[in-house]
Design a protein around this motif. Structure first.
Motif, PDB file in Angstrom:
ATOM      1  N   PRO A 102      -4.454 -33.339 -38.342  1.00  0.00           N
ATOM      2  CA  PRO A 102      -3.482 -32.500 -37.641  1.00  0.00           C
ATOM      3  C   PRO A 102      -2.963 -33.206 -36.385  1.00  0.00           C
ATOM      4  CG  PRO A 102      -5.370 -31.193 -38.323  1.00  0.00           C
ATOM      5  CD  PRO A 102      -5.728 -32.631 -38.592  1.00  0.00           C
ATOM      6  N   GLY A 103      -1.645 -33.193 -36.217  1.00  0.00           N
ATOM      7  CA  GLY A 103      -1.041 -33.837 -35.055  1.00  0.00           C
ATOM      8  C   GLY A 103      -0.551 -35.243 -35.317  1.00  0.00           C
ATOM      9  N   ASP A 104      -0.982 -35.862 -36.439  1.00  0.00           N
ATOM     10  CA  ASP A 104      -0.443 -37.186 -36.777  1.00  0.00           C
ATOM     11  C   ASP A 104       1.062 -37.081 -36.992  1.00  0.00           C
ATOM     12  OD1 ASP A 104      -2.912 -38.390 -36.686  1.00  0.00           O
ATOM     13  OD2 ASP A 104      -3.230 -38.332 -38.865  1.00  0.00           O
ATOM     14  N   ARG A 105       1.790 -38.123 -36.576  1.00  0.00           N
ATOM     15  CA  ARG A 105       3.241 -38.135 -36.713  1.00  0.00           C
ATOM     16  C   ARG A 105       3.677 -39.292 -37.603  1.00  0.00           C
ATOM     17  NH1 ARG A 105       5.608 -38.979 -31.170  1.00  0.00           N
ATOM     18  NH2 ARG A 105       7.547 -38.167 -32.061  1.00  0.00           N
ATOM     19  N   ILE A 106       4.610 -39.005 -38.505  1.00  0.00           N
ATOM     20  CA  ILE A 106       5.217 -40.006 -39.375  1.00  0.00           C
ATOM     21  C   ILE A 106       6.698 -40.031 -39.041  1.00  0.00           C
ATOM     22  CG2 ILE A 106       5.676 -40.714 -41.747  1.00  0.00           C
ATOM     23  CD1 ILE A 106       3.275 -38.913 -42.569  1.00  0.00           C
ATOM     24  N   ALA A 128      -0.187 -33.314 -40.648  1.00  0.00           N
ATOM     25  CA  ALA A 128       0.720 -34.322 -40.082  1.00  0.00           C
ATOM     26  C   ALA A 128       2.150 -33.784 -40.064  1.00  0.00           C
ATOM     27  CB  ALA A 128       0.652 -35.612 -40.896  1.00  0.00           C
ATOM     28  N   ARG A 129       2.994 -34.386 -39.235  1.00  0.00           N
ATOM     29  CA  ARG A 129       4.397 -34.003 -39.134  1.00  0.00           C
ATOM     30  C   ARG A 129       5.281 -35.191 -39.499  1.00  0.00           C
ATOM     31  NH1 ARG A 129       2.886 -32.618 -33.944  1.00  0.00           N
ATOM     32  NH2 ARG A 129       4.489 -33.971 -33.068  1.00  0.00           N
ATOM     33  N   VAL A 130       6.319 -34.924 -40.272  1.00  0.00           N
ATOM     34  CA  VAL A 130       7.330 -35.932 -40.588  1.00  0.00           C
ATOM     35  C   VAL A 130       8.524 -35.669 -39.678  1.00  0.00           C
ATOM     36  CG1 VAL A 130       8.869 -36.880 -42.343  1.00  0.00           C
ATOM     37  CG2 VAL A 130       6.561 -36.114 -42.980  1.00  0.00           C
ATOM     38  N   GLU A 131       8.908 -36.685 -38.884  1.00  0.00           N
ATOM     39  CA  GLU A 131       9.999 -36.539 -37.925  1.00  0.00           C
ATOM     40  C   GLU A 131      11.049 -37.613 -38.181  1.00  0.00           C
ATOM     41  OE1 GLU A 131       8.537 -36.289 -33.881  1.00  0.00           O
ATOM     42  OE2 GLU A 131       6.606 -35.523 -34.591  1.00  0.00           O
ATOM     43  N   VAL A 132      12.304 -37.257 -37.941  1.00  0.00           N
ATOM     44  CA  VAL A 132      13.429 -38.138 -38.267  1.00  0.00           C
ATOM     45  C   VAL A 132      13.847 -38.944 -37.040  1.00  0.00           C
ATOM     46  CG1 VAL A 132      15.802 -38.244 -39.097  1.00  0.00           C
ATOM     47  CG2 VAL A 132      14.216 -36.561 -40.050  1.00  0.00           C
ATOM     48  N   ILE A 133      13.980 -40.248 -37.223  1.00  0.00           N
ATOM     49  CA  ILE A 133      14.504 -41.127 -36.174  1.00  0.00           C
ATOM     50  C   ILE A 133      16.003 -40.853 -36.035  1.00  0.00           C
ATOM     51  CG2 ILE A 133      14.828 -43.530 -35.467  1.00  0.00           C
ATOM     52  CD1 ILE A 133      12.529 -44.198 -37.522  1.00  0.00           C
TER      53      ILE A 133
END
Length: 393
Positions: A102-106, A128-133
């Protein structure tokens, strides 16, 4: 490449003698007769000598393919593995990077391949969370914006280098420089790059890179390349193991210390013989020459498309690849593909699922796609444009 070079390539490719114009190389390109012969020769060897007994020569052909792939990627041979598909290769490497917390970012580009996003769902389920550049003004993933997103929770940066739904060439090297500066794992999906543009894994600063054999490399379906940076290998703990990837010793079963920890003992030597021949052909031809031809040909096609009323191009980026995404007013992209196919002209068509983040951001339900190869000549372009003009009416 000269017109003579193109004629010689076409003469050595059975698909170019069929009367079909092929502009779907990003889906799967046309193999040479020599590639077909390499596959058939190994199958005949297995039929004649016995499949297991012919494996000795098959293993030699497999290692020849590995050396050719390493040459093309500017990688050490021990950093190259083979898989059955690009998606399988990427998924194996991604799952081996876990466990996810939990809290890992991709962090991903907006143009991320849908199959990779699907693989990330196991990480998302773990918290985990997937975040967009964010994109820059050209629509490419922005390295400066990426740098501002970095913190201790970023576990992976992943980039689809040449997206499936536009001509964009993402700044893979600049993204890699950010990743390396912060010691964050960096994966590149190079499914549309390898065999089309020069690929130097050292300059890209990537830890993992994958590509399919069937696309611009002109290899057989059911083959793929996986590069893993040797110093990064110990970070990856693959779940799939057998007596090849984790051989037995009196001390137990230990993973191999090279990229072959992602392979298994059961492989198709025939397909890898074909892939090896395709890779050797690419190395002899020269990827720089290929890219120059693809770039020049695709620019001509883009210019010709702009002269047809109702065509809308969907290019992004400051410089485009040989993938040309477009729509024709009044036509569904998949029906346009089908109608051109009836005229013996092959193109591709993609829906939202292929690149969902970017397609939704741009409001594109589907796109038609032309993809260019060194096999394409002036006659192909004329047939394609004539077909589009006829369908426009």
């Amino acid at each position: 490449m000269s017109p003579l070079d193109v004629r010689q390539l076409r003469a050595a490719t059975p698909g170019c003698q069929s009367g079909i114009v092929h502009f779907n190389h990003a889906g799967a390109s046309l193999p040479s007769q020599a590639t077909l012969d390499a596959i058939i020769d190994q199958l005949q060897r297995e039929a004649r000598d016995g499949p297991m007994e012919a494996g000795e020569q098959g293993a030699v052909l497999m290692e020849n393919a590995r050396s050719a792939a390493a040459q093309l990627l500017n990688a050490p041979t021990r950093a190259v593995a083979f898989a059955g598909s690009g998606s399988a290769a990427w998924n194996m490497a991604f799952q081996a990077l876990g466990p996810w917390q939990p809290g890992d970012r991709i962090l991903v580009g907006r143009h991320e391949w849908g199959g990779n996003l699907a693989s990330m769902q196991l990480a998302v389920q773990a918290g985990a969370r997937v975040e967009v550049i964010p994109c820059d003004e050209t629509g490419a993933a922005c390295p400066l914006a990426l740098a501002s997103m970095i913190d201790a929770h970023v576990k992976l940066i992943d980039l689809t280098w040449l997206p499936a739904n536009s001509g964009l060439i993402n700044p893979a090297q600049a993204i890699g420089e950010v990743a390396r500066r912060h010691a964050i794992p960096y994966f590149i999906d190079a499914g549309q790059a390898v065999g089309q543009v020069p690929v130097d894994v050292q300059a890209l600063h990537c830890d993992v890179l994958k590509s399919a054999g069937r696309k611009h490399l002109r290899g057989p379906r059911g083959t793929a390349l996986l590069y893993v940076r040797p110093d990064f290998l110990q970070r990856l703990n693959p779940a799939q193991r057998d007596v090849f990837s984790a051989p037995w010793s009196p001390q137990g079963f230990d993973l191999r210390d090279d990229a072959r920890r992602f392979e298994t003992s059961e492989v198709s030597f025939a397909l890898l013989a074909g892939l090896g021949n395709a890779l050797q052909e690419m190395n002899r031809l020269g990827i720089e020459r290929v890219w120059e031809h693809v770039s020049r040909t695709s620019a001509r096609i883009r210019a010709a498309l702009c002269e047809i009323p109702g065509i809308c191009l969907h290019d992004l980026g400051a410089k485009q690849s040989g993938l040309i995404a477009f729509n024709l007013a009044g036509w569904d992209a998949f029906e346009l593909k089908r109608q051109l196919g009836l005229k013996r002209i092959n193109i591709g068509a993609n829906g939202v699922a292929y690149t969902p983040l970017d397609m939704q951001a741009r409001g594109l339900p589907s796109i038609a796609r032309i993809s260019v190869s060194p096999l394409n000549n002036d006659h192909d372009i004329e047939r394609l444009m004539a077909g589009l003009r006829e369908l426009r009416g």
